[in-house]
Every structure is written in structure tokens, then in C-alpha cells.
Design a protein around this motif. Structure first.
Motif, mmCIF file in Angstrom:
data_model
loop_
_atom_site.group_PDB
_atom_site.id
_atom_site.type_symbol
_atom_site.label_atom_id
_atom_site.label_comp_id
_atom_site.label_asym_id
_atom_site.label_seq_id
_atom_site.Cartn_x
_atom_site.Cartn_y
_atom_site.Cartn_z
ATOM 1 N N ALA A 97 0.834 -1.201 0.000
ATOM 2 C CA ALA A 97 0.000 0.000 0.000
ATOM 3 C C ALA A 97 0.868 1.250 0.000
ATOM 4 O O ALA A 97 0.611 2.209 -0.726
ATOM 5 N N LEU A 98 1.912 1.218 0.789
ATOM 6 C CA LEU A 98 2.807 2.372 0.887
ATOM 7 C C LEU A 98 3.468 2.667 -0.455
ATOM 8 O O LEU A 98 3.581 3.809 -0.882
ATOM 9 N N VAL A 99 3.901 1.597 -1.137
ATOM 10 C CA VAL A 99 4.623 1.784 -2.395
ATOM 11 C C VAL A 99 3.661 2.119 -3.534
ATOM 12 O O VAL A 99 3.966 2.948 -4.390
ATOM 13 N N LEU A 100 2.481 1.481 -3.552
ATOM 14 C CA LEU A 100 1.605 1.592 -4.720
ATOM 15 C C LEU A 100 0.678 2.811 -4.694
ATOM 16 O O LEU A 100 0.316 3.324 -5.743
ATOM 17 N N LEU A 101 0.265 3.254 -3.501
ATOM 18 C CA LEU A 101 -0.714 4.347 -3.442
ATOM 19 C C LEU A 101 -0.026 5.674 -3.163
ATOM 20 O O LEU A 101 0.781 5.777 -2.243
ATOM 21 N N LYS A 102 -0.360 6.669 -3.979
ATOM 22 C CA LYS A 102 0.260 7.975 -3.766
ATOM 23 C C LYS A 102 -0.754 9.049 -3.365
ATOM 24 O O LYS A 102 -0.462 9.885 -2.530
ATOM 25 N N SER A 103 -1.971 9.016 -3.956
ATOM 26 C CA SER A 103 -2.956 10.064 -3.649
ATOM 27 C C SER A 103 -3.405 9.977 -2.198
ATOM 28 O O SER A 103 -3.672 8.880 -1.697
ATOM 29 N N PRO A 104 -3.495 11.124 -1.528
ATOM 30 C CA PRO A 104 -3.905 11.125 -0.110
ATOM 31 C C PRO A 104 -5.289 10.516 0.115
ATOM 32 O O PRO A 104 -5.525 9.890 1.140
ATOM 33 N N ASP A 105 -6.208 10.683 -0.865
ATOM 34 C CA ASP A 105 -7.555 10.165 -0.633
ATOM 35 C C ASP A 105 -7.665 8.670 -0.954
ATOM 36 O O ASP A 105 -8.740 8.101 -0.919
#
Lengths: 299, 287
Positions: free
Chosen positions: B223-231
Motif C-alpha cells: 500500500a505504501l509503495v503503490l498508493l500515492k494520492s492522499p484520498d
């Protein structure tokens, strides 16, 4: 084992039928697990740095590794951690499972409560133990000073003496429920008639454990030891939150070393090479362990 | 008193050993539950009490200020919803595709079996670091980074080995005779799997759903690596943010948020409690 549901179909159809059922798992696994893994292994033989070109470099990474004393140190810590945590979780998990298999009152309540650590997100486990070990507000220091055992609070996670024991206590804590759950499931499959026969012969509780429970549990023990060894050797999240590998690299397990190489220093190729060495170590352990296990079972 | 015979002596002995066993179990539970209890207790203490230097298990002054602080932050609520979504979708997909596969592996014996089972075992050996970077590159080319669907896909693949291994062990226990009868009545394979096997395996399927949900709910690094958008962040990633710069001074809110993150897992375990302890499966197989 021939079975008659399938007898009504021709062999060709059977293969097709099976493939049809397996396809929904095979496609995603191939695409998102198998192929990335092969690429990952290959990257371990390149000089790839974050954002750079991927060039094959043969065994260069491994030559560097031989000289890299930080690497050797993290392997040493990794073995120590894995051996102690695995042994404790197997021992304690077995004791807990045996206790929960005695048909005592409230057993089902106990079983649910015991699973709580396993149910928690690893990140929360780490945050929780950080609160326990915290030098100013942590429960451990407060309780020990109140009881007069220590005079001054200890910064457990930053102490050379205590950091490793501290993460081991937290690590075992998270793994005992899993082991106990597996063992409990295994204990339930042992036919009660075996124990009844032994009781008629006047066997003691210990003898029953030694000569009935243990042999019957051997396949499950082998599975749990193998899986635990792999999981513990590859551990990351909990320790990352607790110590980030400190103090002075004392708790820097192999995965933390690899992670730092890749994401702090950008040496992706070298990090993958560390990953490859870890795979070899685990495979060698499993090979010998399972060989011994299988020999005992057939002998 | 001397007339009390050997039998009552044995009963006494049994009672003592029973008390001892309860005592031992309670010691285990103290070890396993104390960190959680301490965290919950901290989450209800006002900040001065947290720093008072006195270990109180039950807060002297009870406050929900930390929970209010946490819930005022919209990002945390959004991350909880994201985690729920990812966990539920992952669990459903994993079980729906793994059950037929588990059936195929136990009921058909072909050369494919060894391949699949071999992969289940070997896949466990590889550390995540080997897969992380190539996976990111592949997902990016599919436009699935920074998307919850991409994360679900990764979790599904990650959970398949264990769920498959677990389910096929249970399918093996089901006597083929049950299916034969259905096959003679003209049931299709899909009907056999979802109408006969699945109900019989309800406890196992429940355990598999639980396992898949919790491992998705808990997962942090992909999750940390793949998701960038705050929402789009999931709860573990959001929690990790708390430990950063502001973390040290915010013991109370951190405890509150951690407890919130733990609630779904505890609720699920409570619901599935019966399935864990019931002998429903053994009854169905033996009877």
C-alpha cells in the motif's frame, strides 16, 4: 485415487475441466507473482540503481557482499532472531494448544481472546509495543519503577543490551496465536480412542504426549516450523516500526538491510541480490529440515 | 475425614490440575492481551495522566478527547473506508476463485497439481523485496498504480497460496459420494462446487474469508509503495504517518487511532467464534 464423478468424463475433458477451474487463479498469479519474481531474481544479477539503466553484472553484487560486513552482521542477527522466535513460538504455541484442548470451561472464549494479537495490523502491533517500551510513558518502565526493580527508566529499544530481547518478546507475542491455532486444529484430528486405549494401560499424561500426541502432530509441526522459519527470517514491519534496525544495526534483520539498500541508498540491484541470498539460505534450511523429518516418519 | 476414600482424593487432584491449567492459560492471556489493554487505556487518558509517571490501567479521568481529535481528521475516516473496501473485495474474490481451484486440485489428479502445489510452497520462500520493484513496473504499465483496484489485485494474488492450501485440505475430507449423487441428478460442476461443497465447508470458507480480509486490512508495504494520492491511502499507511514528525508528542491520538484500526478484526473474530469452536465440519464429514 480414482473417483467416479470424473469417471463419466473422458481424460481429455478432465484436463480441460481442471484447467478451466484453475485458470482464474493461474492468470493473476502468473502475471503479478511469477513474472515479477523472475524479474526480481534477475535484477539481483544487475547493477540497477533507482532511476538508472539495468545492466547485467554477473556475480559482482555477490563479490561485494562477501566483503560487506554490514551484510554479514545482518545475517547473523537474522539467524539469531529466527532461531529464538521460531523455537519460542513453537514451544509456547504447543503448550497453549494443549491447554485449550483439555475440554476446560471457557475454552472457546480463551481461543478467541488468544487470537487478538494475530488480528491486529502489524503496524498497530509495532505502535503498541513502542508504547509499552517507551522511556517516558511506557508501561514496562512505569511498572518496574513502581515495583522498585529499576531506579531509572530504561530506553529499551535504544539499548544495546535490551533492544534484541525487546523485539523478540514482541515478535513471539505476535506469532504464538498462529502456532497455537494450527496446533489446536491438529490436536482435534487425533482420535480420542488412542488416548482411551493408553489410559486403560495406565499411561501417564507425559507418556501419552510423548507417544501419541507428538508422533501424530509431526506433519503439522513440520509445516509450522517450516512456515515460521520463512516468515521470521523475512520479518520486516514490526522491527521497522520498533527500532528501524537500531541501535547501531543491532536489530537490522536481512530484510531491513535489503530495504535500506533499495529505498534509502537506491542500490536496487544489490538489494535484490540480498533477497536472492536469503532465498538460498531458506531453501537450504528447508531441504535439510524436511529431509530429517521425512526420514524419521518413514523409519 | 479419614473415611474420605481414594476417589475423592483423585477428584481433588483433578480439580487442582484444572485450576492450574486455567491459571496457565490466564498467564498466556495476560501476555497476549496486555499490550492491547494498555493501548486502550492510554487512548482514554487525558494527556497529563499519560505523562504522569504512574501506571494506571483504568484511567483516573476518563476522556474521549483523543477519539474526537482523530475523527475530526477527514483523512483518517477516508482511509478506514478505503481499507474496508479493499479488505472486503479482496476476501470475496480470493475465495470465489480459490474454491473451484481447490476443488480442481483435489478431485482431478493431473500433472498440473504438482506444478500448482509446488508453486504454493515455493512462493512462500521469496522475500517481498524481490517482487516489489518489478511488480510496481508491471502495474504501472497497466495503469494500476495509485488505484485501489490495483491494490486489490496484488492482495488477491498474495493471499491465493494460503487460502488455496487451506481449502484444498478441507475439500479432501469431503466424501466423493455426495457429489456422485448430485452428478447423477445432472448437477453441473459449478453447482457441485457452490451448492454442495461450499455449504459443507462453511467453517473453512469463513476462516478463509477472515484470513483474506485481515491480511488485506493489515497490509502496509505494498500500500505504501503503490498508493500515492492522499484520498486513496489505507489505514496502516495513514497510521504510519502519525509516527512521523508529529508522532512523538501525540501518544493519545495515536493510541485512539490504533484501537480504531483493530476494531474490525476483533469484531470479525467474535462473529466467527462459533465457526472456530464448532465441530460442524467434522460432523458433516463423518455423519
Amino acid at each position: 485415487m480414482a473417483n467416479s464423478v470424473t469417471l463419466t468424463r473422458t481424460p481429455r475433458n478432465r484436463n480441460l475441466d481442471q484447467l478451466q477451474l484453475l485458470l482464474p487463479i493461474m492468470v493473476p498469479v502468473l502475471l503479478l507473482s511469477f513474472i515479477p519474481l523472475i524479474r526480481g531474481i534477475y535484477i539481483g544479477f544487475t547493477d540497477y540503481e533507482l532511476g538508472g539503466q539495468i545492466n547485467f553484472s554477473g556475480l559482482d553484487n555477490y563479490r561485494i557482499m562477501m566483503q560487506d560486513r554490514f551484510f554479514w552482521r545482518s545475517m547473523g542477527v537474522g539467524f539469531l532472531w529466527t532461531a529464538i522466535v521460531t523455537a519460542l513460538q513453537i514451544g509456547l504455541g504447543m503448550i497453549l494448544a494443549l491447554l485449550l484442548n483439555q475440554g476446560l470451561r471457557w475454552t472457546s472464549l480463551y481461543s478467541v481472546l488468544m487470537l487478538v494479537p494475530w488480528a491486529m495490523p502489524p503496524i498497530v502491533r509495532g505502535l503498541m509495543w513502542r508504547q509499552i517500551y517507551s522511556p517516558d510513558t511506557g508501561a514496562l518502565n512505569l511498572i518496574l519503577t513502581q515495583m522498585g526493580i529499576i531506579d531509572n527508566p530504561i530506553n529499551w529499544l535504544a539499548s544495546f543490551e535490551w533492544a534484541l530481547p525487546a523485539i523478540i518478546v514482541a515478535g513471539v507475542w505476535g506469532e504464538v496465536p498462529k502456532a497455537a491455532l494450527f496446533f489446536l486444529a491438529g490436536l482435534k484430528t487425533i482420535p480420542g480412542s488412542l488416548y482411551e486405549a493408553a489410559e486403560l494401560d495406565g499411561a501417564s499424561a507425559f507418556r501419552k504426549f510423548r507417544h501419541i500426541t507428538l508422533p501424530m502432530m509431526k506433519p503439522i509441526m513440520a509445516a509450522v516450523v517450516s512456515l515460521s522459519f520463512m516468515w521470521n527470517f523475512n520479518a520486516f514491519g514490526l522491527i521497522w516500526i520498533l527500532t528501524q534496525g537500531g541501535p547501531g544495526g543491532l536489530t537490522r534483520l536481512p530484510m531491513l538491510a535489503a530495504y535500506e539498500e533499495a529505498f534509502r541508498y537506491g542500490y536496487v540491484g544489490y538489494a535484490a541480490a540480498i533477497g536472492n541470498v536469503m532465498v538460498i539460505i531458506i531453501s537450504v534450511f528447508l531441504f535439510f529440515y524436511l529431509k530429517v523429518q521425512l526420514k524419521e516418519r518413514t523409519g | 475425614m479419614e473415611s474420605m476414600n481414594i476417589i475423592s482424593g483423585r477428584m481433588l487432584k483433578r480439580r487442582v490440575s484444572r485450576v492450574l491449567m486455567h491459571g496457565l492459560i490466564l498467564m498466556f492471556l495476560v501476555y497476549l492481551l496486555f499490550p492491547l489493554i494498555w493501548m486502550i487505556s492510554t487512548s482514554f487518558k487525558p494527556t497529563p495522566e499519560i505523562y504522569s509517571g504512574i501506571p494506571t490501567l483504568i484511567p483516573e479521568v476518563f476522556t474521549i478527547e483523543h477519539y474526537l481529535t482523530v475523527l475530526e481528521e477527514e483523512r483518517l475516516l477516508v482511509s478506514i473506508l478505503n481499507s474496508l473496501y479493499v479488505g472486503i473485495v479482496t476476501a470475496i474474490i480470493v475465495v470465489l476463485i480459490s474454491l473451484p481451484a481447490a476443488y480442481a486440485l483435489t478431485r482431478y489428479r493431473t500433472s498440473v497439481n504438482k506444478l500448482v502445489m509446488g508453486w504454493i510452497l515455493t512462493s512462500q520462500i521469496f522475500p517481498a523485496i524481490l517482487i516489489m520493484i518489478p511488480l510496481f513496473i508491471i502495474l504501472r504499465s497497466l495503469h494500476l498504480t495509485d488505484s485501489l483496484s490495483g491494490l486489490v489485485l496484488v492482495y488477491v494474488v498474495w493471499d491465493i497460496p494460503f487460502v488455496l492450501w487451506m481449502l484444498q485440505g478441507y475439500v479432501k475430507e469431503i466424501p466423493v459420494e455426495l457429489e456422485e449423487a448430485a452428478a447423477i441428478d445432472g448437477a453441473t460442476q459449478g453447482q457441485i462446487i457452490f451448492k454442495i461443497i461450499m455449504p459443507l465447508l462453511l467453517p473453512a470458507v469463513g476462516a478463509a474469508v477472515l484470513f483474506a480480509f485481515i491480511s488485506a486490512w493489515n497490509e502496509f508495504f505494498f500500500a505504501l509503495v503503490l498508493l500515492k494520492s492522499p484520498d486513496l491511502t489505507t489505514l496502516p499507511v495513514e497510521l504510519a504517518r502519525y509516527t512521523g514528525i508529529e508522532g512523538q508528542a501525540r501518544t493519545g491520538p495515536l493510541a485512539a487511532a490504533s484501537f480504531i484500526a483493530t476494531i474490525p478484526s476483533i469484531v470479525l473474530f467474535a462473529i466467527l467464534r462459533k465457526w472456530f469452536s464448532s465441530g460442524a465440519l467434522q460432523g458433516a464429514v463423518k455423519g
